[in-house]
Design an enzyme around this catalytic site. Structure first.
Site, mmCIF file in Angstrom:
data_model
loop_
_atom_site.group_PDB
_atom_site.id
_atom_site.type_symbol
_atom_site.label_atom_id
_atom_site.label_comp_id
_atom_site.label_asym_id
_atom_site.label_seq_id
_atom_site.Cartn_x
_atom_site.Cartn_y
_atom_site.Cartn_z
ATOM 1 C CG ASN A 1 -1.694 1.256 1.397
ATOM 2 O OD1 ASN A 1 -1.754 2.083 0.479
ATOM 3 N ND2 ASN A 1 -2.314 1.433 2.554
ATOM 4 C CD GLU B 1 -3.927 -2.222 7.121
ATOM 5 O OE1 GLU B 1 -2.847 -2.552 6.618
ATOM 6 O OE2 GLU B 1 -4.441 -1.104 6.946
ATOM 7 N N GLY C 1 2.031 2.276 10.819
ATOM 8 C CA GLY C 1 3.045 3.320 10.704
ATOM 9 C C GLY C 1 3.706 3.690 12.022
HETATM 10 P P1 PGA Z 1 2.413 0.292 7.653
HETATM 11 O O1 PGA Z 1 0.994 0.548 6.963
HETATM 12 O O2 PGA Z 1 2.927 -1.025 7.130
HETATM 13 O O3 PGA Z 1 3.265 1.457 7.230
HETATM 14 O O4 PGA Z 1 2.162 0.232 9.117
HETATM 15 C C1 PGA Z 1 0.114 -0.505 6.687
HETATM 16 C C2 PGA Z 1 -1.160 0.043 6.091
HETATM 17 O O5 PGA Z 1 -1.618 1.109 6.536
HETATM 18 O O6 PGA Z 1 -1.748 -0.556 5.170
#
Ligand code: PGA
Length: 246
Positions: free
Chosen positions: A8, A164, A170
């Site tokens: 993503n 998630e 993040g």
């Molecule tokens: P991340 O994001 O791997 O940067 O934590 C995952 C997402 O929001 O799909």
């Protein structure tokens, strides 16, 4: 089931950076044991359609309109995405639920629009830190999935689901493999109650998945792949996570 690893990209990239990243990923593609997709910003889908043509990486978008067509300035429809060869579309990402006030009903409608156009929606569910600390994790994800089941009926077996946890996105904090597996198992049971074909629905984990933790998450029985943000922007990190998916 074959694992599915999805990048993503969020609001990142440029014509030059996209070409370099895809070029580096494709060099390694003959060794992959899993399915791979990248979800790019809408403006770059045409570029990626060309870059990915005939290769092992499927094209994905990050959002679509809940409307079919017409006077909705700035929106992109499911039919437009289909026109550009889009195979997957993320719907209900927590950043859209949070910053764009998308309700469970809107997310369910977007999933329906995608399915009607022949695009597989990657439906995201997940609890915030406050909800987890209040012991509401299962209630929240079940409510989010129930809206999508309610609107889409037996077509629910055609989606991809992504768990998630919002507090893990993040932040560098990941759910432990056991914590994630527990929620995946709850979601699997809910899907099974809705459709006899639910076992074919991949349930991805997302939230600070990286080269160091991917293998242990992917080893869980109900974790069928990953939805990867930050780490999918670096070819070497994304490739090592793809290698861990077998
Ligand atoms: P991340 O994001 O791997 O940067 O934590 C995952 C997402 O929001 O799909």
């Amino acid at each position: 089931m074959k694992k599915l690893m999805v990048g993503n990209w969020k609001m990142n990239g440029s014509l030059e950076a996209n070409a370099a990243l895809i070029g580096a990923l494709l060099q390694d593609a003959s060794a992959w044991h899993c399915d791979v997709a990248v979800c790019a910003p809408a403006v770059y889908l045409a570029q990626l359609q060309t870059l990915l043509a005939g290769g092992r990486i499927a094209l994905g978008a990050q959002d679509l309109s809940a409307h079919e067509s017409g006077a909705f300035t700035g929106e992109v429809s499911a039919a437009m995405l289909k026109d550009l060869g889009v195979r997957y579309c993320i719907v209900g990402h927590s950043e859209r639920r949070q910053y764009h006030q998308e309700s469970d009903a809107t997310v369910a409608l977007k999933a329906q629009r995608a399915l009607a156009a022949g695009i597989t929606p990657i439906v995201c569910v997940g609890e915030t830190l406050a909800q987890r600390e209040a012991g509401q994790t299962e209630d929240v994800v079940k409510r989010q999935l129930a809206a999508v089941v309610h609107t889409n009926g037996h077509c629910i077996s055609e989606i991809v689901l992504a768990y998630e946890p919002v507090w893990a996105i993040g932040t560098g904090k990941t759910a432990t493999p056991e914590e994630a597996q527990h929620v995946h198992q709850v979601l699997r049971a809910q899907l099974q109650a809705a459709s006899q074909h639910a076992n074919r629905v991949p349930i991805l984990y997302g939230g600070s998945m990286n080269a160091g933790n991917a293998a242990s998450l992917l080893a869980q029985p109900d974790i069928d792949g990953g939805l990867i943000g930050g780490a999918a922007l670096q070819a070497s990190a994304f490739l090592s996570m793809i290698a861990a998916a077998r």
